[in-house]
Each structure stands twice: as C-alpha cells, then as structure tokens.
Scaffold this active site. Structure first.
Site, mmCIF file in Angstrom:
data_model
loop_
_atom_site.group_PDB
_atom_site.id
_atom_site.type_symbol
_atom_site.label_atom_id
_atom_site.label_comp_id
_atom_site.label_asym_id
_atom_site.label_seq_id
_atom_site.Cartn_x
_atom_site.Cartn_y
_atom_site.Cartn_z
ATOM 1 N N ASP A 253 0.829 -1.294 0.114
ATOM 2 C CA ASP A 253 0.074 0.009 -0.086
ATOM 3 C C ASP A 253 0.779 1.178 -0.176
ATOM 4 O O ASP A 253 0.242 2.312 0.069
ATOM 5 C CB ASP A 253 -1.086 0.160 1.166
ATOM 6 N N SER A 254 2.131 0.832 0.032
ATOM 7 C CA SER A 254 3.277 2.093 -0.058
ATOM 8 C C SER A 254 2.996 2.626 -1.575
ATOM 9 O O SER A 254 3.382 3.766 -1.952
ATOM 10 C CB SER A 254 4.767 1.648 -0.128
ATOM 11 N N GLU B 203 9.260 -4.307 10.299
ATOM 12 C CA GLU B 203 9.539 -2.983 10.036
ATOM 13 C C GLU B 203 10.079 -1.895 11.026
ATOM 14 O O GLU B 203 9.587 -1.764 11.972
ATOM 15 C CB GLU B 203 8.300 -2.280 9.162
ATOM 16 N N GLU C 191 -1.623 -5.496 8.404
ATOM 17 C CA GLU C 191 -0.624 -4.856 9.792
ATOM 18 C C GLU C 191 -1.501 -5.086 10.989
ATOM 19 O O GLU C 191 -2.456 -4.652 11.072
ATOM 20 C CB GLU C 191 -0.577 -3.331 9.276
ATOM 21 N N LYS D 189 -1.540 -9.366 2.900
ATOM 22 C CA LYS D 189 -0.631 -8.783 4.229
ATOM 23 C C LYS D 189 -1.463 -7.942 4.725
ATOM 24 O O LYS D 189 -2.148 -7.240 4.443
ATOM 25 C CB LYS D 189 0.663 -8.111 3.875
ATOM 26 N N ASP E 165 -0.919 -6.251 -0.100
ATOM 27 C CA ASP E 165 -1.457 -5.508 1.161
ATOM 28 C C ASP E 165 -2.899 -5.507 1.038
ATOM 29 O O ASP E 165 -3.716 -4.670 0.157
ATOM 30 C CB ASP E 165 -0.611 -4.087 0.973
#
Ligand code: KIV
Length: 271
Positions: free
Chosen positions: A51-52, A189, A122, A120, A90
């Site tokens: 999602d970057s 991270e 978070e 993925k 993501d």
C-alpha cells in the site's frame, strides 16, 4: 511449474523451506506491469504489492487513502507480469480492522480480482480474528509488525519502534500469536536489529525485515527507494542500488534539448 510457463513458481512452502535451510529470502515492492516484469525476471522471490503505492505511485503523504479497488488495479497489473515470484497483496487501511467478516470478503475480492497468491495485514493480536477468518478460506496471510504505517497517526512519527522493553515484549507476543494463527511469514519494519534477530530465532515462520537488521530470514525494500527514484528519501536502512532520479533527469533533459534543437527525430527515426 505454473500452468502458463516453464518457470517454477515460488510458494509459501518454498519460503518455509528457504528459512529451514538458511537461505535468505529476497522481496521487493511492485505496483505496475512494466516494472514488475523486470523484477520478476531478475529472480526475486517475493513481490509485495504494497500500500506504499499510495505514496510512491499516487503521491499521498500516508498509506491511508489508497482504496481496495486501487490496490486491486495495481495487484492485477503485477500479477499479469510475473511467472516466478510469490505475489503478496497489501490489504489497505479500513478493509480488515474491526469486522472479520468484511475482512474475509475483502480478502476474497483481492484473490478473485487480482490473481495474487496471498495478502498482508498490519497488526498483531488486535486483528487476530480477521487473520484467522481469512485463513479459514485458504488464503495465505503475511503479518506486519513494528512500524506499521497504517497506524502513523497513532505513532505520530516514523521513528524506530519497540526500543523500549514493554513494546518489544508486546511485539514478541504478537509475532507468536501470528505464527500460532497460521500466518506464513511476518514483515518486521524499523525495529532494533537485536529484537528482530530474537524474533527470527524464536519463531519458525520466515521473518522478512525492512530496517530490522541482518539477523532475519529475508529483506524487503520499496523498489522506487532502492532504485533512487525519490532523491529526497534516504533513511539509514536504505541501500540505493542506483540513482535513477539523476539518470532519468539527464535522459528527459537530453530529449527536451534534442526536440527543441530539431535534432530528434533524424532521418533514420522517421518513415
Ligand atoms: O507497503 C509497503 O511497501 C510495505 C513494505 C514497506 C513492507 O508494507
């Protein structure tokens, strides 16, 4: 072998075998067809449709604004480009927190509409219900702990996480919970290298680091950062393998000069 090519596809099982045999896992982000085609052909193990994309493709300040449909657009472009890499997609902010049934239907939408191989999410124990429900559908889940950019407004800053004992202990507990739930790997991270090494040693699934030192099972970088496309981003953990900002600037400026001077196109460049 995949159905469409002779290349052997990397799977979640391949990654586990790599950890078991001490081979490091390489992972890069990818967002579009043309770049993903080169990354895949390079022999990378995993491509993360991160999602970057919200930052590097769309220019947002954070990862929060990107939508599920935008992630699906990026991921389906990447999937069309790849024969070898395992593709992780993501789940964007707001698509899995709070309601595990919605999390499952959003994960299914990603799998159906992109052809990706896994998702993925978070977070740790607070999103365990969503992770467990997604896993019941047979969708492989990668976890993400430490600096989790979707929580930037809670953290307030992008500094290193889990430097204090209490947060470090919580991170270890979260990693164990993700492993027990059935995640196939975890991204750590921006946490101290010593803590990341401890997690990688005490957990049987692969641990992929970004700004988490060398004692983990693999590394991930944002592809635009490692290529030096963004010349304003140089955190300590980032190794730049190129300076594409400079190279692209030079190419664009030469093109402009050639167009303005009438040098381009020449006789051989026309019909
Ligand atoms: O979105 C992303 O690019 C990521 C990586 C930084 C791990 O989550």
């Amino acid at each position: 072998m995949s159905v469409h090519s002779n290349v052997k596809r990397v799977t979640t099982h391949t990654l586990q075998e790599m950890k078991n045999s001490g081979q490091k896992i390489s992972m890069l982000t990818g967002y579009d067809f043309s770049m993903a085609r080169i990354i895949d052909a390079s022999g990378i193990d995993v491509i993360l449709v991160g999602d970057s994309a919200s930052n590097v493709m769309a220019g947002h300040e954070t990862t929060l604004p990107i939508t599920l449909d935008q992630m699906i657009y990026h991921a389906s472009s990447v999937v069309r480009a790849c024969n070898r890499a395992l593709i992780v997609v993501d789940m964007p902010f707001g698509t899995y927190q709070g309601n595990s049934k919605e999390a499952l239907s959003n994960a299914i939408k990603i799998m159906k509409e992109t052809g990706g191989h896994s998702v993925k999410l978070e977070g740790g124990r607070e999103i365990l219900e969503s992770i467990s429900r997604i896993l019941t559908a047979g969708i492989p889940v990668m976890g993400h702990l430490g600096l989790t950019p979707q929580s930037i407004y809670k953290f307030g800053t992008y500094v290193v996480r889990a430097k204090e004992e209490e947060e470090a202990d919580q991170l270890i507990e979260d990693a164990k919970a993700l492993e027990a739930a059935g995640c196939f790997a975890i991204v750590l991270e921006k946490i101290p290298a010593e803590l990341a090494t401890k997690v990688a040693k005490s957990i049987s699934i692969p641990i992929i680091g970004i700004g988490a030192g060398n004692g983990v099972d693999g590394q991930v970088l944002v592809v635009h950062d490692m290529l030096g496309i963004n010349n304003e981003f140089s955190p300590r953990f980032l190794r730049k393998y190129n300076n594409l900002y400079e190279q692209m600037m030079t190419a664009f400026q030469e093109y402009i000069k050639d167009v303005k001077s009438g040098d381009f196109p020449n006789e051989n460049e026309q019909y």
